[in-house]
Design a protein around this motif. Structure first.
Motif, PDB file in Angstrom:
ATOM      1  N   LEU A   1       0.814  -1.211   0.000  1.00 53.94           N
ATOM      2  CA  LEU A   1       0.000   0.000   0.000  1.00 53.94           C
ATOM      3  C   LEU A   1       0.849   1.262   0.000  1.00 53.94           C
ATOM      4  CD1 LEU A   1      -2.863  -0.975   2.474  1.00 53.94           C
ATOM      5  CD2 LEU A   1      -2.932  -0.893  -0.019  1.00 53.94           C
ATOM      6  N   ALA A   2       2.040   1.195   0.588  1.00 52.20           N
ATOM      7  CA  ALA A   2       2.934   2.360   0.576  1.00 52.20           C
ATOM      8  C   ALA A   2       3.299   2.733  -0.856  1.00 52.20           C
ATOM      9  CB  ALA A   2       4.187   2.070   1.388  1.00 52.20           C
TER      10      ALA A   2
ATOM     11  N   ALA B   1       1.190   5.756  -2.797  1.00 54.63           N
ATOM     12  CA  ALA B   1       2.039   6.895  -3.150  1.00 54.63           C
ATOM     13  C   ALA B   1       2.040   7.135  -4.655  1.00 54.63           C
ATOM     14  CB  ALA B   1       3.462   6.661  -2.645  1.00 54.63           C
ATOM     15  N   SER B   2       2.004   6.063  -5.435  1.00 54.65           N
ATOM     16  CA  SER B   2       1.977   6.198  -6.891  1.00 54.65           C
ATOM     17  C   SER B   2       0.700   6.890  -7.351  1.00 54.65           C
ATOM     18  CB  SER B   2       2.105   4.828  -7.549  1.00 54.65           C
ATOM     19  OG  SER B   2       3.293   4.183  -7.170  1.00 54.65           O
TER      20      SER B   2
ATOM     21  N   GLY C   1       7.921  12.124  -8.645  1.00 58.13           N
ATOM     22  CA  GLY C   1       7.488  10.768  -8.325  1.00 58.13           C
ATOM     23  C   GLY C   1       8.602   9.941  -7.726  1.00 58.13           C
ATOM     24  N   HIS C   2       9.824  10.113  -8.243  1.00 60.18           N
ATOM     25  CA  HIS C   2      10.963   9.388  -7.681  1.00 60.18           C
ATOM     26  C   HIS C   2      11.147   9.729  -6.201  1.00 60.18           C
ATOM     27  CE1 HIS C   2      11.975   8.260 -11.747  1.00 60.18           C
ATOM     28  NE2 HIS C   2      13.067   7.632 -11.351  1.00 60.18           N
TER      29      HIS C   2
ATOM     30  N   ALA D   1       8.141  15.558   1.056  1.00 61.17           N
ATOM     31  CA  ALA D   1       7.094  15.922   2.017  1.00 61.17           C
ATOM     32  C   ALA D   1       5.828  15.100   1.787  1.00 61.17           C
ATOM     33  CB  ALA D   1       6.782  17.419   1.911  1.00 61.17           C
ATOM     34  N   ALA D   2       5.419  14.975   0.529  1.00 64.00           N
ATOM     35  CA  ALA D   2       4.200  14.225   0.220  1.00 64.00           C
ATOM     36  C   ALA D   2       4.381  12.739   0.520  1.00 64.00           C
ATOM     37  CB  ALA D   2       3.820  14.424  -1.246  1.00 64.00           C
ATOM     38  N   GLY D   3       5.585  12.204   0.268  1.00 67.11           N
ATOM     39  CA  GLY D   3       5.846  10.804   0.585  1.00 67.11           C
ATOM     40  C   GLY D   3       5.736  10.529   2.070  1.00 67.11           C
TER      41      GLY D   3
END
Length: 219
Positions: free
Chosen positions: A100-101, A105-106, A136-137, A192-194
């Motif tokens: 799920l991570a 995140a994708s 994205g990376h 930050a978003a990750g």
């Protein structure tokens, strides 16, 4: 019990602090990029990357190698094979968390990119399709390696390996700036978003598992 309560309190405070800082940083970067339209930090970041490349030209193939470890083919493989291996070894919950991570995140990254719709830098050293903000990376890499670091810390108490995994995620993000395929603000926003996604996921899973345990349901 007192020691356990103290540890949980510190843990909650630290996670809450990281979540708050990450949220504020992401919000601040959106103001800088899409409201103030400031390119000062991005220009400075690219200048530093160009200086490194001019001084150490051998870093370019190294950056291309490192950046692969958060590319779509690698993340797709890691997001499927990793959970399969964990489940095979009896770590059912950890397998679900890693899966799920990466998946969440994708999807979250694509949603953010579509919303902000920022074009990539025109000075990219390698061709990279798609939109730019957030990286994205950086975002999915932080979610994957951050999740693995958390699992190592919680279950095996390996702070060194956990720290190295987080540093590896940060290094991958920096390669995106070095290769000019992302602006520095894209990468910071991705980090930050990750972290935001990882904390939300971890909190939701803990509540779900706790509720299932109280109801006598095996999750």
């Amino acid at each position: 019990m007192l020691a356990l309560f103290s540890f949980l309190t510190v843990e909650v405070v630290l996670i809450g602090a990281v979540f708050t800082v990450s949220l504020l940083l992401f919000f601040y970067l959106t103001r800088v990029v899409f409201v103030a339209h400031s390119a000062q930090f991005d220009d400075w970041g690219f200048q530093q990357a160009d200086k490194l490349r001019a001084f150490w030209s051998w870093l370019t193939p190294v950056a291309r190698f490192v950046t692969f470890f958060a590319s779509f083919p690698f993340l797709a493989l890691a997001g499927i094979l990793g959970p399969v291996v964990l489940r095979w070894r009896g770590h059912k919950r950890e397998a679900l968390e890693v899966f799920l991570a990466v998946l969440g995140a994708s999807l979250f990254n694509q949603l953010l990119k579509t919303h902000y719709h920022r074009s990539r830098p025109s000075s990219a050293l390698v061709f990279q399709p798609g939109l730019s903000f957030p990286s994205g990376h950086a975002m999915i890499g932080m979610a994957l390696y951050g999740c693995l670091a958390w699992l190592l810390w919680r279950h095996r108490r390996h702070p060194v390996w956990a720290g190295l995994l987080v540093l590896w995620a940060v290094l991958i993000g920096f390669t995106r700036v070095y290769l000019h395929v992302h602006y520095p603000t894209d990468v910071l926003a991705g980090f930050a978003a990750g972290l935001l996604w990882l904390i939300l996921l971890r909190t939701a899973l803990r509540l779900w598992w706790r509720e299932g345990k109280e109801l006598g349901i095996e999750n």
